[in-house]
Design a protein around this motif. Structure first.
Motif, PDB file in Angstrom:
ATOM      1  N   ASP A  95       1.385   7.512 -19.765  1.00 22.21           N
ATOM      2  CA  ASP A  95       0.112   7.185 -17.857  1.00 22.21           C
ATOM      3  C   ASP A  95       1.147   6.751 -16.937  1.00 22.21           C
ATOM      4  OD1 ASP A  95      -1.256   9.096 -19.543  1.00 22.21           O
ATOM      5  OD2 ASP A  95      -2.690   7.592 -20.536  1.00 22.21           O
ATOM      6  N   PHE A  99       0.665   8.623 -13.390  1.00 21.96           N
ATOM      7  CA  PHE A  99      -0.201   8.723 -12.695  1.00 21.96           C
ATOM      8  C   PHE A  99       0.038   8.841 -10.859  1.00 21.96           C
ATOM      9  CE2 PHE A  99      -2.142   6.082  -9.650  1.00 21.96           C
ATOM     10  CZ  PHE A  99      -3.938   5.873  -9.946  1.00 21.96           C
ATOM     11  N   GLY A 100       1.525   9.016 -10.502  1.00 20.46           N
ATOM     12  CA  GLY A 100       2.257   9.091  -9.164  1.00 20.46           C
ATOM     13  C   GLY A 100       1.852  11.241  -9.110  1.00 20.46           C
ATOM     14  N   LEU A 101       1.883  11.358 -10.265  1.00 18.79           N
ATOM     15  CA  LEU A 101       2.155  12.625 -10.459  1.00 18.79           C
ATOM     16  C   LEU A 101       0.470  13.436 -10.147  1.00 18.79           C
ATOM     17  CD1 LEU A 101       4.481  12.889 -13.662  1.00 18.79           C
ATOM     18  CD2 LEU A 101       5.429  13.611 -10.891  1.00 18.79           C
ATOM     19  N   ARG A 102       0.335  13.224 -11.249  1.00 25.51           N
ATOM     20  CA  ARG A 102      -1.225  13.297 -10.897  1.00 25.51           C
ATOM     21  C   ARG A 102      -2.348  12.824 -10.491  1.00 25.51           C
ATOM     22  NH1 ARG A 102      -1.838  10.496 -17.070  1.00 25.51           N
ATOM     23  NH2 ARG A 102      -1.418  12.687 -18.282  1.00 25.51           N
TER      24      ARG A 102
ATOM     25  N   TRP B  13       5.428  16.610  -2.365  1.00 26.07           N
ATOM     26  CA  TRP B  13       5.419  14.788  -2.804  1.00 26.07           C
ATOM     27  C   TRP B  13       5.194  14.143  -1.799  1.00 26.07           C
ATOM     28  CZ3 TRP B  13       6.171  14.039  -8.170  1.00 26.07           C
ATOM     29  CH2 TRP B  13       6.924  15.072  -8.666  1.00 26.07           C
ATOM     30  N   SER B 460      -1.243   1.412  -7.142  1.00 26.55           N
ATOM     31  CA  SER B 460      -1.969   3.085  -7.119  1.00 26.55           C
ATOM     32  C   SER B 460      -1.783   3.750  -5.826  1.00 26.55           C
ATOM     33  CB  SER B 460      -3.520   2.789  -7.503  1.00 26.55           C
ATOM     34  OG  SER B 460      -4.529   4.411  -6.666  1.00 26.55           O
ATOM     35  N   LEU B 463       1.615   4.763  -4.785  1.00 31.18           N
ATOM     36  CA  LEU B 463       1.841   5.743  -5.501  1.00 31.18           C
ATOM     37  C   LEU B 463       1.049   7.646  -5.119  1.00 31.18           C
ATOM     38  CD1 LEU B 463       1.912   4.854  -9.144  1.00 31.18           C
ATOM     39  CD2 LEU B 463       3.709   5.644  -7.659  1.00 31.18           C
ATOM     40  N   GLY B 464       0.238   7.573  -3.970  1.00 30.14           N
ATOM     41  CA  GLY B 464      -1.193   8.785  -3.820  1.00 30.14           C
ATOM     42  C   GLY B 464      -2.313   8.876  -4.306  1.00 30.14           C
ATOM     43  N   ALA B 465      -1.846   7.697  -4.802  1.00 35.45           N
ATOM     44  CA  ALA B 465      -4.018   7.698  -5.040  1.00 35.45           C
ATOM     45  C   ALA B 465      -5.073   7.478  -4.310  1.00 35.45           C
ATOM     46  CB  ALA B 465      -4.475   7.018  -6.445  1.00 35.45           C
ATOM     47  N   MET B 469     -10.158   7.463  -6.676  1.00 33.01           N
ATOM     48  CA  MET B 469      -9.370   7.695  -8.206  1.00 33.01           C
ATOM     49  C   MET B 469      -8.669   6.720  -8.458  1.00 33.01           C
ATOM     50  SD  MET B 469      -5.079   9.983  -9.258  1.00 33.01           S
ATOM     51  CE  MET B 469      -4.286   9.431 -10.464  1.00 33.01           C
ATOM     52  N   ARG B 473      -9.656   5.471 -12.382  1.00 35.94           N
ATOM     53  CA  ARG B 473      -8.858   4.937 -13.039  1.00 35.94           C
ATOM     54  C   ARG B 473      -8.367   3.776 -13.436  1.00 35.94           C
ATOM     55  NH1 ARG B 473      -4.743   9.716 -14.267  1.00 35.94           N
ATOM     56  NH2 ARG B 473      -4.374   7.653 -15.739  1.00 35.94           N
TER      57      ARG B 473
END
Ligand SMILES: Nc1ncnc2c1ncn2[C@@H]1O[C@H](COP(=O)(O)OP(=O)(O)OP(=O)(O)O)[C@@H](O)[C@H]1O
Ligand SMILES: [Mg+2]
Lengths: 361, 560
Positions: A95, A99-102, B13, B460, B463-465, B469, B473
């Protein structure tokens, strides 16, 4: 159009403290750059500005031709690897990497193969279902690398990623990171205060001191031609000799003696600082064994300590009141062994000196 | 290599086209909202009380204070409050210290059970102790009248002190247990190696190293006792303290000005004690954090016996209180007719099930909203640190110093006016409870946030959240234990509190704890006991449920 990263006179202050001061730098696509400097010199702050965690107080950061000063971190797609790993403790390895893919709402069916691909890349596929707390520090950092690489970042930023690990793992992971960088051709900026790490990894090293760039260049350039006494001191080891300018061309006064220097002296200033690497200093068999060497540059002293540093042997020799370090290869040492208390003659070749203005700071 | 750059071309991406909520658009309104809420529900009401106490026909006057101090009966309430609080503090802290010492530094058997039993009083309203004492030692008391045939009068200051000791014991125990669990082993070993006897080590090493813990516990207890309303109201008789005097002035004599004056006078020692407690608890924490747990050598037989006897005696007394209340709820008429009955649970005098339902509603809402709110405040204060975060923090922590009675009175002034739609509904009670107990929720939230490293959030985000999120998360899952703990804390306090809500309830928003007080006042001791039993049962049931749902690590007692 290549995706270069350009820093243009970037500064950052916290209150009255300028943590980063007018740093300009171009990182070419696929380049491996190290920020090297002592603690508190602003390396992390600079890296965090590139990542978007901090906003520059002045100057511009450009990527791919666009100013990204105010772009939120999410949209930069720069991977970041933290000293503390920063794995999400509530998620499994899988997970974490996913994470970045989700966050990109990638179809479920495509996530698993991608995650496995990355776990293979760092050789930890069998740890998919583990939690970070069940991994060693080195393994955690490899997962963190996989996680940062999963989203196909255009730049990977690493802030002292190995400094929490022990020496063996550090050297191993260092080569792993280098391998990944070559295979993926990804741009990397790597922050470290460990000169050995910087020298062995980087295409280009940026040496920083108190928020400013002191020197930029390849490992060889930085090591052979340090541009300031700070760099000479911080990168590798140097012996420093505080000297005065002499009237005669090419000579300086060290105490009551004169030394010949091959490099041109600074334009002005009475004080001159000479630096010489320990491996550039020669140990003479006898004071008289000159063989064409400059007779002025022979200093006599007494051996204080002898330390075995793996491939080299380091002598500390007391010359007057200064301690000079001399590195010998094992072979040289075997030919001319020295013990503490021995009186020895040292030869400082004129072309071995690096010359800096003034006494050192 | 399979990982060629940009290979799956159709994946965005870079997230260049995704719209992200700018964090500032969430943060600043949230912060402004929190600020506004705290101003409206804390600052404004409290200022009203102060203003009422100095308002005269021609502007500001100290006439009310002059009247307070020249009226002998009223003036005495201040001294009585100080006396009762001081004495209760000394007794509670001494007992709790010995108890905590036995739990942490001796090897007597059954320490876990003893610890649990000792914390039981936390789940009962502050008047249950007094109620039980009256059942046991009152005019028709089981022990005094029945067994001894003595004519002892438990009403008065000694009754208050004894009930307060019962009520406050677990609070002191929690602090002292934490304090004594940590130990500077160097000191202990040094003392041992110098050949100091156990007794000497105790006095020269253990006690001094626990001094901040003792001070912190003392001021906490002082604050708890001086602001308590339930126990003195039930067992005080004619012995009026500040908290009950506010009630007399406001509810009995409708003298709001004097009620405000007494409130301000009560606030002075209460706030002072709170500040000192806060100061010492920080010193204590700084001192004990990072210290080792003591290595326990088996305690000598004699000492073990003495400590064991002491601890079991204390727990027996606590159990006696509960057993008395529960028994009283199942018998016809305490003191006269001991035949078993379920009559009291029909609540003929009070519509008790309805009341319990209201309480449950208030407490569940209060628990959830309180936990969310304190998590939010903690997040802003600790993680975002925008300008003004410090002020926000102070605003959130200060109400803990304000006595519940004063808060209740303040809310009458502030909100009993046309147009305030939530006045007279359960919402005013929910708000009062959350505000009253916000400090501990926020402090626990901050402690939790401190444990979540900044880099997790940054990881987080990089990573793009988005903000949501990241919260859902990462931050929230890592705060779950703190969240549940604080929800349970707000739930529990809302179930048992009396002081903050006594001025605020309407006939259809009476809570269970209030109902105990009113039933007792009306002479319905049996129903009061039944209601107390239900409150305790509900709290224990909820704790059990949460524990079953979330497992052992699901929550920890706040303050523990
Ligand atoms: N958020 C902040 N607020 C105030 N000062 C800061 C902040 N972050 C960094 N600084 C200061 O800026 C200077 C540079 O810090 P930075 O973290 O960039 O150093 P560094 O080169 O990474 O050092 P290290 O090797 O110790 O990590 C330091 O003096 C630090 O105290
Ligand atoms: Mg750093």
């Amino acid at each position: 159009m290549s995706k270069d990263l350009i820093l243009d006179r970037v500064s950052k202050h916290f209150g009255s403290l300028w943590a980063v001061h007018e740093v300009s730098l171009e990182v070419r696509e696929g380049e491996f750059v190290c920020f090297l400097g002592p603690s508190g010199c602003g390396k992390t702050t600079l890296l965090r500005m590139v990542a978007g965690f901090e906003t520059p107080s002045a100057g511009r950061i450009l990527h791919d031709g666009r100013v990204i000063n105010d772009l939120i971190p999410q949209k930069r797609n720069f991977g970041f690897v933290f000293q503390s790993y920063a794995l999400f403790p509530n998620m499994t390895v899988f997970d974490n990497v996913a994470f970045g893919l989700r966050a990109r709402r990638i179809a479920r069916a495509r996530i698993a193969p991608r995650v496995d691909e990355l776990l293979d890349l760092v050789g930890l596929r069998h740890y998919r279902e583990r939690y970070p707390a069940q991994l060693s520090g080195g393994e955690q950092q490899r997962i963190a690398l996989a996680r940062a690489l999963a989203t196909n970042p255009s730049v990977l930023l690493l802030d002292e990623p190995l400094s929490a690990l022990d020496a063996k793992i550090r050297v191993y992971l260092r080569s792993e990171i280098k391998r990944l960088q070559r295979e993926l051709g990804i741009t990397m900026i790597y922050v470290t205060h460990d000169q050995e790490e910087a020298l062995s990894l980087a295409d280009r090293i940026v040496v920083m001191e108190r928020g400013r760039v002191q020197q930029m260049g390849s490992a060889a350039e930085i090591y052979r031609r340090p541009r300031s006494s700070f760099v000479a001191d911080f990168v590798g080891t140097s012996n420093f000799l505080d000297c005065r300018r002499d009237r005669a061309e090419g000579l300086v006064a060290f105490g009551d003696r004169l030394l010949r220097v091959a490099q041109p002296l600074p334009a002005d200033g009475e004080q001159v600082s000479l630096a010489i690497r320990p491996e550039a200093v020669e140990l003479l068999e006898t004071p008289s064994e000159l063989g064409g060497r400059e007779p002025r540059n022979v200093l006599e002293g007494e051996v204080e300590t002898v330390t075995l540093l793996g491939a080299v042997v380091r002598l500390a020799v007391l010359v007057g009141r200064e301690l000079m370090l001399v590195d010998l290869t094992q072979r040289e040492f075997d030919r001319r062994p020295a013990r503490p208390g021995d009186r020895v003659a040292l030869y400082l070749p004129p072309e071995g000196f690096m010359v800096y203005p003034g006494g050192r700071g | 290599m399979a990982l060629a750059r940009g290979r799956p071309a159709e994946i965005d991406w870079s997230l260049a086209h995704r719209r992200f909520v700018d964090e500032r658009y969430l943060l600043y309104p949230a912060m402004a909202g929190v600020f506004l809420l705290l101003v409206v529900f804390i600052l404004f009401p409290i200022l009203q009380v102060i203003q009422r106490s100095v308002a005269g026909p021609e502007g500001v006057t100290l006439a009310n204070y002059a009247r307070y101090f020249t009226h002998p009966r009223i003036a005495s309430t201040a001294w009585r409050s100080l006396w009762v609080s001081g004495l209760s503090t000394v007794l509670t802290v001494s007992l709790a210290f010995v108890f905590a010492y036995a739990l942490t530094r001796t090897t007597i058997p059954g320490r876990g059970l003893l610890h649990t039993l000792a914390l039981l009083p936390l789940v009962a309203p502050s008047l249950v102790q007094a109620l039980a004492l009256i059942f046991l030692f009152g005019r028709n008391g089981l022990i005094t009248a029945r067994l001894l045939g003595a004519d002892v009068n438990i009403y008065g200051w000694h009754g208050i002190v004894i009930s307060e000791v019962f009520y406050c014991f677990p609070h002191a125990l929690i602090i002292l247990y934490t304090t004594l669990s940590a130990v500077d082993t160097r000191l202990d070993e040094a003392a041992e190696s110098l050949g100091a006897s156990g007794w000497r080590t105790f006095w020269t090493v253990t006690v001094p190293s626990a001094k901040y813990g003792v001070m912190s516990a003392s001021f906490l207890i002082f604050n708890l006792v001086i602001t308590d309303f339930g126990n003195p109201k039930v067992i005080g008789g004619d012995y009026n303290v500040l908290a009950t005097e506010i009630y007399n002035q406001v509810s009995g004599q409708q003298n709001l000005a004097m009620g405000s004056t007494v409130s301000v006078i009560l606030m002075i020692p209460a706030v002072l004690a709170f500040i000192l407690q806060y100061y010492f608890s920080r010193r204590n924490y700084a001192l004990i954090s990072g210290q080792a747990r003591p290595f326990l050598r088996p305690t000598r037989r004699g000492a073990a016996r003495a400590f064991g006897a002491f601890c079991w005696l204390v727990c027996a007394m606590i159990l006696l209180v509960y057993a008395t209340i529960i028994t009283a709820s199942f018998i016809k008429l305490w003191g006269y007719d001991f035949t078993p009955t379920l009559r009291h649970y029909r609540f003929e005098a009070s519509d008790g099930w309805q009341v319990l339902w209201v309480s449950l509603k208030i407490s569940v809402i209060g628990g959830i909203v309180g936990a969310i709110f304190s998590l939010l405040v903690a997040y802003i204060v600790e993680k975002k640190q925008p300008p003004g975060a410090r002020l926000l923090y102070l605003r959130a922590v200060i109400p803990a110093a304000i006595p519940g009675m004063v808060l209740g009175l303040a809310y009458i002034f502030a909100f009993n006016r046309p147009g305030v739609v939530f006045y007279g509904t359960i919402w005013i009670l929910v708000i009062a409870n959350i505000v009253h107990y916000l400090a501990l929720g926020v402090l626990a939230g901050i402690a939790n946030m401190k444990q979540i490293d900044r880099s997790l959030e940054e990881a987080s985000v990089s990573l793009g959240a988005g903000v949501l999120m990241t919260f859902r998360r990462v931050l929230f899952p890592l705060s779950r234990v703190a969240f549940v703990s604080s929800a349970l804390y707000f739930f529990m306090t809302s179930m048992v509190t009396i002081s903050a809500v006594i001025f605020l309830y309407a006939p259809d928003t009476k809570t269970a704890a209030l109902s105990v007080l009113l039933l007792d006042d009306a002479g319905e001791a049996g129903e009061a006991a039944a209601m107390s039993t239900l409150i305790i049962a509900v709290i224990l049931a909820v704790f059990l449920l949460v524990r079953l749902l979330l497992g052992r690590q699901g929550f920890k007692l706040i303050r523990g």
